[in-house]
Scaffold this motif. Structure first.
Motif, PDB file in Angstrom:
ATOM      1  N   UNK A 162       0.831  -1.211   0.000  1.00 60.49           N
ATOM      2  CA  UNK A 162       0.000   0.000   0.000  1.00 60.49           C
ATOM      3  C   UNK A 162       0.862   1.256   0.000  1.00 60.49           C
ATOM      4  N   UNK A 163       2.145   1.112   0.405  1.00 58.68           N
ATOM      5  CA  UNK A 163       3.033   2.275   0.427  1.00 58.68           C
ATOM      6  C   UNK A 163       4.008   2.314  -0.745  1.00 58.68           C
ATOM      7  N   UNK A 164       3.828   1.431  -1.709  1.00 62.19           N
ATOM      8  CA  UNK A 164       4.721   1.494  -2.879  1.00 62.19           C
ATOM      9  C   UNK A 164       4.445   2.798  -3.626  1.00 62.19           C
ATOM     10  N   UNK A 165       5.491   3.460  -4.120  1.00 65.64           N
ATOM     11  CA  UNK A 165       5.278   4.762  -4.769  1.00 65.64           C
ATOM     12  C   UNK A 165       4.444   4.628  -6.048  1.00 65.64           C
ATOM     13  N   UNK A 166       3.437   5.473  -6.179  1.00 66.06           N
ATOM     14  CA  UNK A 166       2.522   5.290  -7.327  1.00 66.06           C
ATOM     15  C   UNK A 166       3.145   5.726  -8.651  1.00 66.06           C
ATOM     16  N   UNK A 167       4.262   6.474  -8.579  1.00 66.64           N
ATOM     17  CA  UNK A 167       4.968   6.807  -9.827  1.00 66.64           C
ATOM     18  C   UNK A 167       5.667   5.568 -10.393  1.00 66.64           C
ATOM     19  N   UNK A 168       5.946   4.617  -9.547  1.00 67.09           N
ATOM     20  CA  UNK A 168       6.658   3.413  -9.993  1.00 67.09           C
ATOM     21  C   UNK A 168       5.731   2.206 -10.163  1.00 67.09           C
ATOM     22  N   UNK A 169       4.652   2.146  -9.362  1.00 68.85           N
ATOM     23  CA  UNK A 169       3.800   0.940  -9.384  1.00 68.85           C
ATOM     24  C   UNK A 169       2.322   1.277  -9.257  1.00 68.85           C
TER      25      UNK A 169
END
Ligand SMILES: C[S@@+](CC[C@H](N)C(=O)[O-])C[C@H]1O[C@@H](n2cnc3c(N)ncnc32)[C@H](O)[C@@H]1O
Length: 196
Positions: A162-169
């Motif tokens: 849930x904390x993965x960066x949304x620019x990457x994933x």
């Protein structure tokens, strides 16, 4: 075939399009080989497929299933590597970037529960794959919160993704909300940008 009632079927559905172009494909938990077979049936003929399992019997079962189906798969058998080792050691076997990976977590139905996947190792491996996943690459993770270790794993994965960066994933989370809370669930991750 019903797809929404079965997290594995849904994972296969999501991976199918991506497999057409994928060069490097991972089955992180080979088990009896059903997911490896699906990947081999839908991959292009030049792809390389790596199937991991910590149980020697699982690797033998997977190999046997793939040999039995060698005329129904797109890959030559020599493009499939059956690896009797933990998926956390993935970097010892694959240096290339990865396009598609599947984790079908837990233990083999009817098998020894001692060989269940463990949340710390699973997270470590997911993170390793995220670092070498190609842009547009996919990871599908089928989770089983109905047993104790599976619930820990499900919760740990949820916290991590849930904390993965949304620019990457982009991360999807699928749960059947009108079924038992413990029903198998699916997480899928698409790489959409660089992960520093
Ligand atoms: C639910 S089963 C996989 C089902 C399989 N994909 C199939 O289609 O039959 C989970 C498998 O993960 C394996 N496993 C557990 N920990 C592992 C690890 N660290 N690395 C690789 N495999 C592991 C178990 O031995 C078991 O065979």
């Amino acid at each position: 075939m019903q797809k929404l009632s079965n997290s594995i079927q849904l994972a296969h559905c999501l991976l199918k399009d991506r497999l057409v172009e994928a060069n490097i494909i991972i089955d992180a938990t080979a088990g009896n080989g059903n997911d490896t077979l699906f990947l081999a049936q839908n991959a292009k003929s030049k792809a390389k497929l790596y199937a991991f399992d910590i149980q020697e019997q699982a690797i033998l079962n997977t190999k046997k299933l793939l040999i039995e189906n060698k005329n129904n798969i797109n890959l030559p058998l020599e493009n499939i590597k059956f690896i009797h080792d933990s998926h956390e050691n993935i970097n010892n076997y694959i240096q290339a970037k990865i396009d598609v990976a599947i984790f079908n977590l837990g233990y083999l139905p009817g098998g020894d529960h001692e060989f269940t996947t463990k949340n710390d190792i699973t997270l470590k491996t997911i993170d390793k794959i995220l670092n070498v996943l190609n842009i547009n690459g996919y990871i599908a993770i089928v989770m089983y919160p109905g047993h104790e270790e599976g619930l820990k794993e499900y919760q740990a994965i949820k916290l991590f993704v849930k904390d993965l960066p949304k620019k990457a994933f982009t991360v999807g989370w699928y749960k059947m909300i009108n079924h038992n809370l413990n029903a198998p669930a699916l997480c899928w991750i698409e790489k959409v940008g660089e992960y520093a």
